[in-house]
Motif scaffolding. Structure first.
Motif, PDB file in Angstrom:
ATOM      1  N   TYR A  35       4.633 -12.238 -16.404  1.00 39.38           N
ATOM      2  CA  TYR A  35       5.403 -11.473 -15.418  1.00 39.38           C
ATOM      3  C   TYR A  35       5.553 -10.013 -15.836  1.00 39.38           C
ATOM      4  CZ  TYR A  35       6.930 -15.395 -12.485  1.00 39.38           C
ATOM      5  OH  TYR A  35       6.992 -16.447 -11.605  1.00 39.38           O
ATOM      6  N   ALA A  36       4.592  -9.512 -16.612  1.00 34.00           N
ATOM      7  CA  ALA A  36       4.697  -8.153 -17.146  1.00 34.00           C
ATOM      8  C   ALA A  36       4.916  -7.115 -16.057  1.00 34.00           C
ATOM      9  CB  ALA A  36       3.431  -7.812 -17.946  1.00 34.00           C
ATOM     10  N   GLU A  37       4.185  -7.238 -14.943  1.00 36.29           N
ATOM     11  CA  GLU A  37       4.320  -6.244 -13.879  1.00 36.29           C
ATOM     12  C   GLU A  37       5.720  -6.251 -13.284  1.00 36.29           C
ATOM     13  OE1 GLU A  37       1.240  -4.131 -12.466  1.00 36.29           O
ATOM     14  OE2 GLU A  37       1.661  -4.396 -14.598  1.00 36.29           O
ATOM     15  N   ILE A  38       6.314  -7.416 -13.146  1.00 30.85           N
ATOM     16  CA  ILE A  38       7.653  -7.515 -12.561  1.00 30.85           C
ATOM     17  C   ILE A  38       8.679  -6.853 -13.490  1.00 30.85           C
ATOM     18  CG2 ILE A  38       9.450  -9.110 -11.780  1.00 30.85           C
ATOM     19  CD1 ILE A  38       7.190 -11.091 -11.115  1.00 30.85           C
ATOM     20  N   ASN A  59      14.639  -9.343 -10.211  1.00 31.68           N
ATOM     21  CA  ASN A  59      14.819 -10.361  -9.183  1.00 31.68           C
ATOM     22  C   ASN A  59      13.510 -10.495  -8.418  1.00 31.68           C
ATOM     23  OD1 ASN A  59      15.492 -10.908  -6.097  1.00 31.68           O
ATOM     24  ND2 ASN A  59      17.090 -11.878  -7.318  1.00 31.68           N
ATOM     25  N   LEU A  60      12.997 -11.735  -8.331  1.00 35.86           N
ATOM     26  CA  LEU A  60      11.692 -11.945  -7.705  1.00 35.86           C
ATOM     27  C   LEU A  60      11.688 -11.566  -6.231  1.00 35.86           C
ATOM     28  CD1 LEU A  60      10.657 -15.340  -9.355  1.00 35.86           C
ATOM     29  CD2 LEU A  60       9.583 -13.115  -9.698  1.00 35.86           C
ATOM     30  N   ALA A  61      12.780 -11.815  -5.534  1.00 36.35           N
ATOM     31  CA  ALA A  61      12.822 -11.475  -4.105  1.00 36.35           C
ATOM     32  C   ALA A  61      12.783  -9.955  -3.907  1.00 36.35           C
ATOM     33  CB  ALA A  61      14.071 -12.068  -3.467  1.00 36.35           C
ATOM     34  N   ARG A  62      13.530  -9.225  -4.734  1.00 34.84           N
ATOM     35  CA  ARG A  62      13.482  -7.763  -4.625  1.00 34.84           C
ATOM     36  C   ARG A  62      12.066  -7.250  -4.911  1.00 34.84           C
ATOM     37  NH1 ARG A  62      18.902  -7.806  -6.992  1.00 34.84           N
ATOM     38  NH2 ARG A  62      20.354  -6.918  -5.451  1.00 34.84           N
ATOM     39  N   TYR A  63      11.433  -7.814  -5.917  1.00 33.55           N
ATOM     40  CA  TYR A  63      10.070  -7.385  -6.236  1.00 33.55           C
ATOM     41  C   TYR A  63       9.128  -7.668  -5.072  1.00 33.55           C
ATOM     42  CZ  TYR A  63       5.559  -7.076  -8.626  1.00 33.55           C
ATOM     43  OH  TYR A  63       4.272  -6.753  -8.973  1.00 33.55           O
ATOM     44  N   THR A 114       0.089  -8.394  -7.248  1.00 31.03           N
ATOM     45  CA  THR A 114       0.455  -9.423  -8.224  1.00 31.03           C
ATOM     46  C   THR A 114       0.271 -10.825  -7.653  1.00 31.03           C
ATOM     47  OG1 THR A 114       2.072  -7.926  -9.230  1.00 31.03           O
ATOM     48  CG2 THR A 114       2.314 -10.280  -9.709  1.00 31.03           C
ATOM     49  N   PHE A 115       0.647 -10.989  -6.380  1.00 29.21           N
ATOM     50  CA  PHE A 115       0.549 -12.301  -5.727  1.00 29.21           C
ATOM     51  C   PHE A 115      -0.441 -12.219  -4.567  1.00 29.21           C
ATOM     52  CE2 PHE A 115       4.884 -12.154  -7.499  1.00 29.21           C
ATOM     53  CZ  PHE A 115       4.818 -13.255  -8.343  1.00 29.21           C
TER      54      PHE A 115
END
Length: 302
Positions: free
Chosen positions: A142-145, A156-160, A170-171
């Motif tokens: 998860y380096a980019e996050i 926070n994954l949702a904010r990202y 990334t996805f």
């Protein structure tokens, strides 16, 4: 957050997805004014009066019995997760007691557990998708996050997903990942509808992201405990990984997410490379004491 409004919109969106033919009803003549079933049709299928069903759909659900809610769930052809969500909304609407705030720290034993899996990326997440902790390989994956996180607190994954355009790199399957994230947040709604952090998160995403507003309005819910995810990493390229999400019984609201490569796959080789280059694990939210469940001001009385 207005629980009655969430009940109303959830039931209306579920009703719109079911046709008379789906429910075994005659299609009827003339042009239908609503998508899916009419209120009176749901009432007939559930064995209640139209007035009573309309009352429930308006959000006055707190006094409804489980028997009635199960009948409505069957009429609307809800799956197991949707059915449970309806029951949880009823409990949230009727609760007058303070509920424990979801855990915001990770016990040191849990950090030790994920650190003991050096060959697998692992993280500890909240129901609102905060990344509280990772092991070394999870931090590398998860380096980019983490590297692009500029706000206060934990990533926070949702904010990202919704506020950083780089998330689409990334996805590669961004649409499905984003839909899963929103469905997770909808499910989390019944756990913490009034906590400051959750309300602020939903408010920010709704204000700044058209895609989030559209997906949130669908009121889809799901429990993503197992699946497959494609992640593009700047150092090793695209990796395809299975994942398992496990609830932590001793820490309500937290789950451990572990990624698993297929044996002998390119993803396994890529993780091996990441492991040799990886940065330290993220342990900023580790608590050496038992998990703080919190009973502070952020959780209001319902």
């Amino acid at each position: 957050m207005d629980v009655a409004k969430q009940v109303r919109e959830f039931l209306m969106t579920r009703r719109a997805k079911v046709t008379p033919e789906d429910a075994g009803l005659p299609p009827g003549g003339g042009k239908r004014r609503v998508a899916g079933l009419r209120r009176e049709e749901v009432a007939v299928l559930a064995g209640v009066s139209t007035e009573y069903y309309a009352q429930i759909e308006r959000g006055d659900i707190a006094r409804a019995s489980e028997e009635v809610l199960h009948a409505i769930a069957s009429a609307l052809r809800l799956d197991d997760v949707e059915r449970q969500h309806l029951l949880d909304l009823c409990r949230a609407a009727g609760s007058r007691t303070r509920r424990p705030q979801p855990a915001s720290k990770v016990h040191a034993n849990v950090q030790q557990l994920i650190d003991a899996m050096p060959g697998l990326p692992a993280s500890i997440q909240t129901g609102r998708l905060d990344l509280l902790a990772t092991n070394r390989l999870g931090r590398a994956l998860y380096a980019e996050i983490y590297d692009r996180h500029t706000g206060k607190g934990v990533p926070n994954l949702a904010r990202y997903l919704f506020l950083d355009e780089h998330s689409r790199e990334t996805f590669p399957d961004w649409d499905s990942v984003a839909e899963d994230a929103v469905a997770t947040l909808q499910t989390e709604l019944v756990r913490e509808p009034h906590t400051k952090a959750f309300v602020e998160l939903i408010g920010q995403l709704s204000t700044l992201s058209r895609e989030f507003r559209s997906m949130w309005a669908d009121h889809d819910v799901s429990a993503h405990r197992r699946g497959k995810k494609r992640i593009h990493h700047p150092l090793v390229g695209e990796v395809v990984l299975n994942y398992e999400a496990l609830q932590l019984p001793g820490a309500p609201g937290l789950q451990m997410v572990t990624f698993l490569p297929e044996p002998g796959s390119p993803a396994q080789e890529a993780l091996g490379l990441l492991g040799s280059w990886s940065t330290p694990a993220v342990k900023a939210c580790v608590d050496p004491e038992p998990v703080d469940l919190g009973h502070g001001d952020e959780t209001s009385q319902r």
